[in-house]
Design an enzyme around this catalytic site. Structure first.
Site, PDB file in Angstrom:
ATOM      1  CE  LYS A  68      38.442  43.737  36.428  1.00 10.69           C
ATOM      2  NZ  LYS A  68      38.500  42.313  35.965  1.00 10.69           N
TER       3      LYS A  68
HETATM    4  C1  LIG Z   1      39.362  41.922  34.810  1.00 11.76           C
HETATM    5  C2  LIG Z   1      39.686  40.486  34.658  1.00 11.76           C
HETATM    6  C3  LIG Z   1      40.741  40.027  33.842  1.00 11.76           C
HETATM    7  C4  LIG Z   1      41.601  40.980  33.009  1.00 11.76           C
HETATM    8  O1  LIG Z   1      42.446  41.738  33.808  1.00 11.76           O
HETATM    9  P1  LIG Z   1      43.139  43.070  33.209  1.00 11.76           P
HETATM   10  O2  LIG Z   1      43.806  43.713  34.356  1.00 11.76           O
HETATM   11  O3  LIG Z   1      42.000  43.895  32.660  1.00 11.76           O
HETATM   12  O4  LIG Z   1      44.076  42.626  32.154  1.00 11.76           O
HETATM   13  C5  LIG Z   1      40.997  38.668  33.782  1.00 11.76           C
HETATM   14  N1  LIG Z   1      40.238  37.781  34.469  1.00 11.76           N
HETATM   15  C6  LIG Z   1      39.219  38.169  35.265  1.00 11.76           C
HETATM   16  C7  LIG Z   1      38.410  37.140  35.967  1.00 11.76           C
HETATM   17  C8  LIG Z   1      38.907  39.525  35.393  1.00 11.76           C
HETATM   18  O5  LIG Z   1      37.880  39.903  36.172  1.00 11.76           O
END
Ligand SMILES: *Cc1c(COP(=O)(O)O)cnc(C)c1O
Length: 506
Positions: A119
């Protein structure tokens, strides 16, 4: 490039700066680009010899046409400056044996940023795009970003917005609902414009509290008096999606550079999926012309998306499990709405009715011709808890390479895909978190006993065991100063926001 809503026909198109500031359309829909821009193979070729920022900017430029190239360069440079490797998004290539050398697995490491999870790629760039958007639209008020977090998003948003001019950020987390490391990450966050407050309650209390504040006209009016406007940084904001499209192009270019594939070769892409943001970015990359055959949508045992793609039936009326991949423990994958929009050819009425059904009954069904259409693009499957742990061990034993639980889910599903279809094309796997972020599960997978061992000690243990350094942001936690000790009840959240906006401490 202009943007419209997924839910209204003849929507008055907006510029990207407007949609990044607004987050969500007034009709409740999500913003989508009016058309999907194309990237030629020659353009992809020109990315091969560039660094990460040099690869990202040409992609951003296609969508954010109201930003100058200089603005986008500067934004990316500032956003990714902290990353702990110069390549920003390194590619680790796993090849089982000589026999499989034409079927490499490229692990796209998206976790070298400030919080060791993917993120960061979006949440570091979003504040840069937002402040420049404020200038473009002539907004002079301060923007207050409100976040309710179950752990990870809060820290990533704090790290992105800390000390960014003309912004403030306030994060609410459940007092007893986050891990020790997640809490330490947040309460040690420095910055003149940040506030972190624990709420006596669970994540739902935090989220409902924030939603209520967003919907409250009186609070908005109060905030106006302090010259403050509310905004959100959640994963449906277009400004979070567009930075994610870039790394699929960048990684493909890196794959070519490594000579594991040739320019123009088709690959598959596998993504561990929760809110459907990350894999939707891969979908846009495919539509733009990146040579991707299948998008492999990997879920944990909350496999609502696996069921959707395999049956055409989306149904959230089901048991919810807490798993070792908490970032995928989601039953409403909000960004799916954008896929429905694009794959219905922009049929806003149909998208609206799916979403209304989802809202009122918790489910909707697509017809078989629509499902067949999606079948050509997606493959969906899930991994059990046991399979996830096993693959961590397996990959470590075979390659001396350590992955986190979320990445392991994707790798497990890639194995199933290859076995079920016989398709052995090279694959890019989105690795979404550092293994140090989910230390106790990873240690257990490796057969280590973690009982009675403190979270911070577990970091050391994993580092010793694997001979890998702890990421610097996590290593610093043991000695970092606690800066935020605010706590409130769910009924006091609004008051906390007003005080923070007015610059009152406490
Ligand atoms: C947020 C997250 C996901 C999922 O990603 P999306 O974009 O919500 O599908 C997968 N793995 C980790 C470690 C995350 O922080």
């Amino acid at each position: 490039m202009k943007y419209i809503s997924t839910r209204t026909k003849n929507f008055q198109p907006l510029n990207s700066a407007d949609v990044i500031l607004k987050g969500i359309a007034d009709d409740g829909g999500l913003f989508v680009p009016e058309t999907i821009p194309k990237v030629t193979l020659d353009e992809i070729k020109s990315l091969v010899d560039k660094n990460y920022v040099g690869r990202a900017v040409p992609i951003l430029e296609k969508f954010l046409t109201d930003y100058t190239e200089d603005e986008l360069f500067e934004s990316c440079e500032l956003a990714y400056d902290w990353f702990d490797v110069s390549s920003k998004v390194p590619l680790t290539i796993l090849i089982q044996d000589e026999q499989h050398k034409n079927s490499p697995v490229g692990v796209m490491e998206l976790w070298h940023g400030n919080t060791s999870a993917f993120k960061d790629l979006a949440l570091q760039l979003l504040p840069q795009l937002m402040t420049r958007a404020l200038k473009k639209v002539g907004e002079t008020k301060e923007i207050l970003i409100l976040v309710a977090t179950s752990g990870d998003t809060g820290k990533a948003a704090l790290a992105g917005f800390a000390d960014v001019p003309q912004t403030k950020i306030m994060v609410f987390y459940p007092a007893e609902g986050v891990s020790k490391i997640q809490k330490l990450q947040m309460v040690t966050q420095a910055g003149k414009n940040v506030n972190v407050t624990a709420v006596k309650g669970n994540f739902d209390d935090c989220q409902n509290g924030v939603k209520k504040i967003f919907a409250d006209e009186n609070i908005r009016a109060e905030l106006e008096k302090s010259n403050v406007k509310l905004s959100s940084a959640n994963s449906i904001n277009w400004g979070r999606l567009v930075p994610q499209i870039c790394y699929y192009f960048a990684t493909y270019a890196e794959f070519v550079k490594s000579e594991s594939i040739k320019l123009g070769d088709t690959v598959n892409v596998a993504v561990p999926t929760g809110n459907f943001g990350n894999i939707l970015a891969a979908y846009y990359a495919k539509r733009m012309g990146l040579p991707i055959k299948k998008l492999i949508c990997a879920s944990n045992i909350n496999h609502i998306l696996t069921d959707f793609f395999n049956t055409g039936f989306y149904d959230r009326n089901r048991e919810f499990y807490k798993t070792i991949t908490p970032s995928m423990d989601i039953l409403i994958s909000s960004n799916l709405e954008r896929l429905l929009y694009h794959e219905t050819g922009g049929d806003t009425e149909r998208v609206k009715s799916f979403m209304q059904e989802l809202n009122s009954t918790g489910k909707y069904k697509i017809n078989s011709s629509f499902k067949n259409k999606l079948d050509k693009i997606f493959y969906a499957d899930y991994a059990t808890e046991d399979e996830t742990l096993k693959i961590i061990r397996n990959i470590f034993d075979t390659f001396k390479y350590l992955v986190d639980t979320h990445t392991a889910v994707a790798l497990s599903v890639v194995g199933k895909y290859r076995k079920n279809t016989g398709d052995m094309l090279p694959v890019i796997v989105a690795s979404t978190a550092s293994p140090f972020k989910f230390t106790s599960s990873v240690l257990s997978a490796l057969g280590e006993n973690v009982e009675g061992i403190d979270d911070l000690e577990q970091l050391d243990k994993l580092s010793l065991f694997t001979d890998k350094a702890i990421p610097k942001n996590l290593a610093a936690l043991g000695t970092a100063k606690i800066l935020h000790e605010n706590i409130c009840t769910k009924d006091e959240m609004a008051e906390c926001v007003l005080k923070f906006a007015a610059g009152i401490k406490g």
